[in-house]
Design a protein around this motif. Structure first.
Motif, PDB file in Angstrom:
ATOM      1  N   GLU A 163       0.813  -1.217   0.000  1.00 21.29           N
ATOM      2  CA  GLU A 163       0.000   0.000   0.000  1.00 21.29           C
ATOM      3  C   GLU A 163       0.848   1.271   0.000  1.00 21.29           C
ATOM      4  OE1 GLU A 163      -0.029  -1.353   4.389  1.00 21.29           O
ATOM      5  OE2 GLU A 163       0.110  -2.240   2.375  1.00 21.29           O
TER       6      GLU A 163
ATOM      7  N   GLU B  87      -9.699  -2.719  -5.363  1.00 19.23           N
ATOM      8  CA  GLU B  87      -9.545  -3.677  -4.270  1.00 19.23           C
ATOM      9  C   GLU B  87      -9.688  -5.118  -4.725  1.00 19.23           C
ATOM     10  OE1 GLU B  87     -13.961  -2.912  -4.639  1.00 19.23           O
ATOM     11  OE2 GLU B  87     -12.138  -1.704  -4.724  1.00 19.23           O
TER      12      GLU B  87
ATOM     13  N   MET C 254      -9.095  -4.544   3.129  1.00 22.01           N
ATOM     14  CA  MET C 254      -9.767  -3.273   2.861  1.00 22.01           C
ATOM     15  C   MET C 254      -9.081  -2.115   3.576  1.00 22.01           C
ATOM     16  SD  MET C 254     -11.903  -3.640   0.562  1.00 22.01           S
ATOM     17  CE  MET C 254     -12.403  -1.924   0.656  1.00 22.01           C
ATOM     18  N   THR C 255      -8.420  -2.402   4.698  1.00 22.15           N
ATOM     19  CA  THR C 255      -7.684  -1.337   5.382  1.00 22.15           C
ATOM     20  C   THR C 255      -6.535  -0.839   4.516  1.00 22.15           C
ATOM     21  OG1 THR C 255      -6.376  -3.040   6.526  1.00 22.15           O
ATOM     22  CG2 THR C 255      -8.277  -2.098   7.706  1.00 22.15           C
TER      23      THR C 255
ATOM     24  N   GLU D 168      -8.184   1.278   1.746  1.00 21.99           N
ATOM     25  CA  GLU D 168      -8.673   2.542   2.298  1.00 21.99           C
ATOM     26  C   GLU D 168      -7.528   3.503   2.624  1.00 21.99           C
ATOM     27  OE1 GLU D 168     -10.886   1.063   5.557  1.00 21.99           O
ATOM     28  OE2 GLU D 168     -12.582   0.386   4.323  1.00 21.99           O
ATOM     29  N   SER D 169      -6.369   2.973   3.003  1.00 23.09           N
ATOM     30  CA  SER D 169      -5.244   3.845   3.323  1.00 23.09           C
ATOM     31  C   SER D 169      -4.725   4.530   2.061  1.00 23.09           C
ATOM     32  CB  SER D 169      -4.121   3.049   4.002  1.00 23.09           C
ATOM     33  OG  SER D 169      -3.491   2.149   3.099  1.00 23.09           O
TER      34      SER D 169
ATOM     35  N   ARG E  16      -6.629   5.140  -0.654  1.00 20.02           N
ATOM     36  CA  ARG E  16      -7.696   6.080  -1.021  1.00 20.02           C
ATOM     37  C   ARG E  16      -7.619   7.355  -0.165  1.00 20.02           C
ATOM     38  NH1 ARG E  16     -13.044   5.664  -3.273  1.00 20.02           N
ATOM     39  NH2 ARG E  16     -14.050   7.657  -2.885  1.00 20.02           N
ATOM     40  N   LYS E  17      -7.323   7.197   1.111  1.00 19.72           N
ATOM     41  CA  LYS E  17      -7.232   8.351   2.000  1.00 19.72           C
ATOM     42  C   LYS E  17      -6.113   9.290   1.562  1.00 19.72           C
ATOM     43  CE  LYS E  17      -6.547   9.686   6.834  1.00 19.72           C
ATOM     44  NZ  LYS E  17      -6.296   9.190   8.221  1.00 19.72           N
TER      45      LYS E  17
END
Length: 229
Positions: A123, A147, A200-201, A204-205, A207-208
């Protein structure tokens, strides 16, 4: 089964090696009356010469930015200059067609749609990629942070041989040569570090960070079903 083959082709094939033939075929089709938009689906490992040949012919570039580090691309993509090539290609694509725009009924008609498939444990590379896109291409770029990764192809297959393969030596999971390396190799699977679904974490990291970098145009789940991988 046919749909599964589409997905395999999307992941393994890029049309770079046949661009001259593609260009000639498009020109001929337009002479015959072709009016449909042309979509170029690519890994972004394209030469600038190829992108220049496509100028004025491609309406939508459906482009990937896969990984950031040279060591990762050398190991997983067998091309240690992937990111360098992709950066130049993506900038050239965007210079031709700009940010993705849509018809009044929501159909994409022109621009770049950039995809990044988040890989398990990678990531941080995704964060580098989205920051670079925001700073060097456009904050209005349409970006799909994906994802859908799951192991396939050679990932997770039991390895053979007495000496650790290059990808494992590079990853530090197997020492080069020797009896111990042979025994370790027998017990391991290929590309063990990515032999799992992405969390998903992790997605999401990325995407953030994309949002923090100024990117804001992301497809929602209902929008991207037709071009997920």
């Amino acid at each position: 089964m046919l749909a599964e083959w589409y997905m395999k082709l999307q992941e393994t094939v890029t049309p770079e090696h046949v661009v001259p033939q593609v260009v000639l075929s498009i020109l001929h089709a337009k002479e015959l009356g072709l009016k449909l938009p042309i979509i170029y689906n690519t890994s972004s490992f394209d030469s600038l010469v190829s992108i220049e040949l496509l100028d004025g012919l491609v309406d939508i570039y459906l482009a990937d930015f896969k990984v950031w580090n040279a060591s990762t691309s050398k190991r997983l993509l067998k091309a240690d200059d992937y990111a360098t090539v992709a950066m130049e290609s993506i900038k050239a694509m965007h210079a031709q067609v700009g940010d993705l725009c849509f018809t009044s009924d929501g159909i994409a008609k022109k621009g770049v749609l950039l995809r990044h498939l988040v890989m398990p444990g990678h990531e941080e590379e995704g964060k580098h990629i989205v920051r670079w896109l925001a700073e060097n291409v456009s904050k209005d770029l349409y970006v799909h942070v994906m994802e859908q990764y799951h192991p396939r192809a050679h990932v997770g297959k039991e390895r053979r041989g007495k000496i650790g393969r290059a990808e494992d030596v590079a990853a530090g999971t197997v020492e080069p040569g020797g009896e111990a390396a042979g025994e370790a190799a027998k017990k391991q699977v290929r590309y063990e570090d990515i032999n799992r679904a992405v969390k998903m974490t992790e997605v999401e990291s990325v995407r953030k960070v994309a949002e923090e970098s100024g990117l804001w145009r992301f497809p929602e789940s209902a929008e991207h079903g037709a071009y997920s991988s």
